[in-house]
Write an enzyme that holds these catalytic residues in place. Sequence first.
Site, PDB file in Angstrom:
ATOM      1  N   ASP A  60       3.898   1.328   3.089  1.00 38.15           N
ATOM      2  CA  ASP A  60       3.467   0.058   3.641  1.00 38.15           C
ATOM      3  C   ASP A  60       4.723  -0.803   3.812  1.00 38.15           C
ATOM      4  O   ASP A  60       5.795  -0.461   3.294  1.00 38.15           O
ATOM      5  CB  ASP A  60       2.472  -0.593   2.677  1.00 38.15           C
ATOM      6  CG  ASP A  60       2.073  -1.989   3.099  1.00 38.15           C
ATOM      7  OD1 ASP A  60       1.683  -2.167   4.264  1.00 38.15           O
ATOM      8  OD2 ASP A  60       2.175  -2.908   2.263  1.00 38.15           O
ATOM      9  N   ASP A  91       4.893  -4.966   4.163  1.00 38.24           N
ATOM     10  CA  ASP A  91       4.866  -6.245   3.449  1.00 38.24           C
ATOM     11  C   ASP A  91       4.406  -6.051   2.012  1.00 38.24           C
ATOM     12  O   ASP A  91       3.335  -5.494   1.756  1.00 38.24           O
ATOM     13  CB  ASP A  91       3.931  -7.228   4.165  1.00 38.24           C
ATOM     14  CG  ASP A  91       4.418  -7.557   5.564  1.00 38.24           C
ATOM     15  OD1 ASP A  91       5.512  -8.118   5.685  1.00 38.24           O
ATOM     16  OD2 ASP A  91       3.703  -7.229   6.533  1.00 38.24           O
TER      17      ASP A  91
END
Length: 236
Positions: free
Chosen positions: A29, A31
Amino acid sequence: MTIAFMDMPTAASAALPHAGRRFAAFLFDMDGTLITSIDSANRAWTRWAAMRGFDPAHVISIMHGVRTVETMKRLGVADPEAEAAWITRTEIEDTEGVVPIAGVAEFLATIPAGRWAIVTSASRALAEARLARAGIAVPPVLVTAEDVERGKPDPACFLLGAARLGVDPVRCLVLEDTLAGLAAADAAGAAGLAITVTHSHPIATAHPAIRDYRGLAVAAGADGLAIVRSGPHGAG
């Protein structure tokens, strides 16, 4: 057993996550996992909520880890696509405070080329802007919000990331900071590792968890990739 996303020890002092396991590739991922962009995102969503008459605290509590358009649909706005576009433009224009997670540059440098990807709920333009601000090069495989019809916790994004790397998702390790992302990893059949540094409130997961990447590296062998200690007794 569940592990709270709070007050986790640093990687250097904790047990190795997924010790003894080997993976074909890592799916990150963005953020909260590779970079922290909380301040930028919160500023944009707070401005938007104030303009539209929503409670900013409530909006911020539900928007992390999922595609912006899906948050807008959940809030019941009349034109989710237009409202999501406003958020994206605002976040691209304001990347102040976007920085890499501690140790991530060194960790990524130990992963062989073509063996990792970024799988994010952000748009491609926003992902590129934030990665540039944080000093992280965009990898050849970058899966963004535009690439899938359904965002996390649907597994489509991680399945696509694995496919673009040419590996079986079951042999992937997903590194995530949200329950939606970890649920997507589970649904894809991948292993999960929670990154907790951006969390100020505890949420629980059965997945192994680390605060950040300090003290960790990746060792590549004929049987796959393993997380090891960095330094003279590890991969580095």
